[in-house]
Design a protein around this motif. Structure first.
Motif, mmCIF file in Angstrom:
data_model
loop_
_atom_site.group_PDB
_atom_site.id
_atom_site.type_symbol
_atom_site.label_atom_id
_atom_site.label_comp_id
_atom_site.label_asym_id
_atom_site.label_seq_id
_atom_site.Cartn_x
_atom_site.Cartn_y
_atom_site.Cartn_z
ATOM 1 N N MET A 72 0.830 -1.209 0.000
ATOM 2 C CA MET A 72 0.000 0.000 0.000
ATOM 3 C C MET A 72 0.865 1.260 0.000
ATOM 4 O O MET A 72 0.549 2.233 -0.690
ATOM 5 C CB MET A 72 -0.919 -0.015 1.218
ATOM 6 N N GLN A 75 2.385 1.586 -3.482
ATOM 7 C CA GLN A 75 1.355 1.943 -4.456
ATOM 8 C C GLN A 75 0.983 3.416 -4.358
ATOM 9 O O GLN A 75 0.795 4.099 -5.379
ATOM 10 C CB GLN A 75 0.119 1.071 -4.233
ATOM 11 N N PHE A 76 0.892 3.933 -3.151
ATOM 12 C CA PHE A 76 0.572 5.357 -2.971
ATOM 13 C C PHE A 76 1.654 6.243 -3.578
ATOM 14 O O PHE A 76 1.352 7.209 -4.294
ATOM 15 C CB PHE A 76 0.402 5.661 -1.492
ATOM 16 N N GLN A 79 1.556 6.051 -7.481
ATOM 17 C CA GLN A 79 0.425 6.776 -8.071
ATOM 18 C C GLN A 79 0.612 8.283 -7.949
ATOM 19 O O GLN A 79 0.361 9.024 -8.909
ATOM 20 C CB GLN A 79 -0.872 6.347 -7.390
ATOM 21 N N ALA A 80 1.048 8.746 -6.773
ATOM 22 C CA ALA A 80 1.231 10.184 -6.574
ATOM 23 C C ALA A 80 2.306 10.737 -7.498
ATOM 24 O O ALA A 80 2.138 11.810 -8.106
ATOM 25 C CB ALA A 80 1.593 10.457 -5.117
#
Length: 286
Positions: A72, A75-76, A79-80
């Protein structure tokens, strides 16, 4: 840079030298005192964690849940950084962003009156793009390695010898460590985004942003310095409470009644309850 833009180039070089000197000092700290740094302490904990998780089957679920949390985080960041990179590329291609950055750079409080580097706007966008791209690539690499680690942690094959189990544990520890290195690089590039964004408004702001980023990294990277900052913060936070307590104790002292105890009172030679110390009768209550 010869003859023009020397002021901006000098400030950019000074900022890069400070960041490089800090990381050189930090790597030396990791070698000399690993448990005094966040990375060195984390490396030791990760090795012990893998050994614990792979020792018995009942810890497999805990290992998989921990890897899910790691996924997680990666992934954050991925994406950011991808969204930010898309915005930068889109803004640079759809508008006359380099010329706009050149006009903003002339408002620099120190070198605004000097001649800026001719290639400064392009270098600013390129540096920002490289940092965001590095965050994205390292985050994706972290996700890839953590996925393999989670598969190995949930793998239980009966009939393996102790030597084979130790070899598997070592491979899992290596992959887990490499995934941590990838996320470390991603977070480091995220920290350097602050001076990179500040450079868009001028080299002086970049220098200030670099100093702030180094100060922040020095606190979060060094466990001893983090403890000192936390103790300082606790002391400052408890100051109003201690002042209120001191004021309350002084108020109680001022309002308390100090009784004068005379010699002989409370003994058989003391005056009776119905007479005053001067010998007169004290009227008893009705």
């Amino acid at each position: 840079m010869a003859g023009e833009g020397w002021g901006e180039g000098l400030i950019v070089f000074a900022c890069a030298a400070m960041v490089g000197a800090y990381h050189f000092w930090y790597f030396q700290m990791i070698k000399k005192n690993p448990t005094g740094t966040v990375y060195g302490m984390g490396k030791q904990i990760r090795q012990e964690f893998v050994a614990k998780i792979m020792s018995e089957d009942k810890y497999a679920i805990l290992g998989v849940q921990t890897m899910r949390n790691e996924l997680m985080v990666g992934q954050f960041l991925a994406q950011a950084s991808f969204v930010a990179l898309s915005l930068v590329v889109g803004a640079a291609s759809s508008t006359d962003l380099p010329r706009r950055l050149e006009s903003i750079g002339k408002k620099d409080p120190i070198i605004g009156s000097m001649e800026n580097m001719a290639s400064a706007p392009v270098l600013k966008l390129a540096f920002l793009t490289i940092l965001l791209g590095s965050v994205f690539v390292n985050s994706v690499q972290h996700l890839r390695l953590v996925r393999h680690v989670s598969m190995y942690m949930g793998l239980r094959v009966p009939g393996r010898t102790e030597e084979e189990k130790k070899g598997l544990e070592k491979r899992v520890s290596i992959m887990y460590e490499r995934s941590s290195i990838s996320i470390w690089y991603a977070m480091r590039c995220m920290n350097l985004l602050f001076p990179a964004i500040a450079w868009l408004f001028g080299a002086t702001y970049m220098l200030l942003g670099g100093v702030g980023s180094i100060f922040f990294m020095a606190i979060v990277d060094n466990l001893h310095m983090s403890d000192e900052i936390m103790h300082l913060g606790e002391g400052v936070a408890s100051l109003p409470r201690r002042l209120r307590r001191h004021s309350h104790s002084e108020s109680k002292t001022r309002n308390s009644i100090h009784l004068e105890v005379r010699p002989g009172w409370g003994t058989k030679d003391s005056p009776s309850a119905g007479s005053s110390p001067a010998g007169g009768d004290v009227p008893s209550p009705p």
